[in-house]
Design an enzyme around this catalytic site. Structure first.
Site, PDB file in Angstrom:
ATOM      1  N   ASP A 177       1.015  -1.307   0.089  1.00 33.11           N
ATOM      2  CA  ASP A 177       0.042   0.045   0.032  1.00 33.11           C
ATOM      3  C   ASP A 177       0.751   1.092   0.080  1.00 33.11           C
ATOM      4  O   ASP A 177       1.774   1.274   0.586  1.00 33.11           O
ATOM      5  CB  ASP A 177      -0.969  -0.033   1.269  1.00 33.11           C
ATOM      6  CG  ASP A 177      -2.063   1.084   1.323  1.00 33.11           C
ATOM      7  OD1 ASP A 177      -1.887   2.372   0.976  1.00 33.11           O
ATOM      8  OD2 ASP A 177      -3.295   0.590   1.283  1.00 33.11           O
ATOM      9  N   GLN A 227     -14.652   2.222   1.965  1.00 31.28           N
ATOM     10  CA  GLN A 227     -13.807   1.959   0.658  1.00 31.28           C
ATOM     11  C   GLN A 227     -13.687   3.112  -0.014  1.00 31.28           C
ATOM     12  O   GLN A 227     -14.692   4.063  -0.409  1.00 31.28           O
ATOM     13  CB  GLN A 227     -14.838   1.125  -0.009  1.00 31.28           C
ATOM     14  CG  GLN A 227     -14.283   0.620  -1.399  1.00 31.28           C
ATOM     15  CD  GLN A 227     -15.335  -0.513  -2.159  1.00 31.28           C
ATOM     16  OE1 GLN A 227     -16.524  -0.588  -1.587  1.00 31.28           O
ATOM     17  NE2 GLN A 227     -14.902  -1.111  -3.077  1.00 31.28           N
ATOM     18  N   HIS A 258     -10.763  -5.104  -2.915  1.00 32.91           N
ATOM     19  CA  HIS A 258      -9.631  -5.521  -2.465  1.00 32.91           C
ATOM     20  C   HIS A 258      -9.635  -5.708  -1.069  1.00 32.91           C
ATOM     21  O   HIS A 258     -10.386  -5.361  -0.361  1.00 32.91           O
ATOM     22  CB  HIS A 258      -8.663  -4.170  -2.768  1.00 32.91           C
ATOM     23  CG  HIS A 258      -9.066  -2.976  -2.304  1.00 32.91           C
ATOM     24  ND1 HIS A 258     -10.005  -2.183  -2.762  1.00 32.91           N
ATOM     25  CD2 HIS A 258      -8.610  -2.430  -0.998  1.00 32.91           C
ATOM     26  CE1 HIS A 258     -10.348  -0.987  -1.954  1.00 32.91           C
ATOM     27  NE2 HIS A 258      -9.504  -1.180  -1.086  1.00 32.91           N
ATOM     28  N   HIS A 306      -6.903  -5.640   2.528  1.00 28.83           N
ATOM     29  CA  HIS A 306      -6.161  -5.171   3.116  1.00 28.83           C
ATOM     30  C   HIS A 306      -5.482  -6.235   3.991  1.00 28.83           C
ATOM     31  O   HIS A 306      -6.065  -6.835   4.954  1.00 28.83           O
ATOM     32  CB  HIS A 306      -6.453  -3.912   4.028  1.00 28.83           C
ATOM     33  CG  HIS A 306      -6.964  -2.802   3.403  1.00 28.83           C
ATOM     34  ND1 HIS A 306      -6.116  -1.752   3.206  1.00 28.83           N
ATOM     35  CD2 HIS A 306      -8.110  -2.453   2.802  1.00 28.83           C
ATOM     36  CE1 HIS A 306      -6.723  -0.765   2.447  1.00 28.83           C
ATOM     37  NE2 HIS A 306      -7.887  -1.076   2.201  1.00 28.83           N
TER      38      HIS A 306
END
Length: 134
Positions: free
Chosen positions: A31, A94, A100, A102
Site C-alpha cells: 500500500d 472503501q 480489495h 487489506h
C-alpha cells in the site's frame, strides 16, 4: 478489466507497483499509504466493485491467499499480530471501487486503531435482527 479503474490497471501490470506476490488471478502490492510497515493489498485481476459483486470462486481463493500471505508476512516482518480488512461502500471506508483486501501487519505500540466501539443491545433487538436475516 475496467479501463477507468486504477486497481484494474495496477493488478494487470499497466501501472507499476511494489508487487510482493502475483498469480493468474491476483496481484498483492504494498500500500502506498500504509497503516503499518508491510501493509499490503490483495487485488483481483478481474474487476468487481465490491464483495457483493465478487464471484464466489474468487472470494474463496482470496481468503486462501490472505492466509498464505499473512503467514509469510508475519514470519518475514516479525509482526505481533495481523488485521485482514475489507471495506464495502464509501460509508464503510472503501475509497477505490475495486474489491480489495487489506493485509495489515500489527506491531506492539504501532499507534493504529482498527477497532469499533461496542454498543449495547437487548435480547429482543438481537432476536429481531436475527429474524430479519434468516
Amino acid at each position: 478489466m475496467l479501463d477507468s479503474c486504477i486497481f484494474c490497471k495496477i493488478a494487470n501490470g499497466a501501472i507499476p507497483s511494489k508487487t510482493i506476490y502475483e498469480d493468474e488471478d491476483f496481484r498483492v502490492i504494498l500500500d502506498l499509504g500504509p497503516a503499518t510497515k508491510g501493509h499490503a493489498l490483495i487485488l483481483p485481476k478481474e474487476h468487481s466493485a465490491n464483495l457483493y459483486e465478487l464471484p464466489d470462486e474468487t472470494a474463496s481463493k482470496v481468503m486462501v491467499l490472505a492466509k498464505k500471505m499473512a503467514t509469510k508476512m508475519t514470519e518475514k516482518l516479525s509482526c505481533d499480530g495481523f488485521n485482514i480488512v475489507q471495506n464495502n461502500g464509501e460509508v464503510a471506508g472503501q475509497t477505490v471501487m475495486h474489491y480489495h483486501l487489506h493485509l495489515i501487519p500489527r506491531y506492539q505500540d504501532d499507534g493504529q486503531k482498527i477497532l469499533w466501539k461496542p454498543t449495547e443491545v437487548s435480547q429482543e433487538e438481537l432476536e429481531q435482527v436475527k429474524n430479519s436475516i434468516i
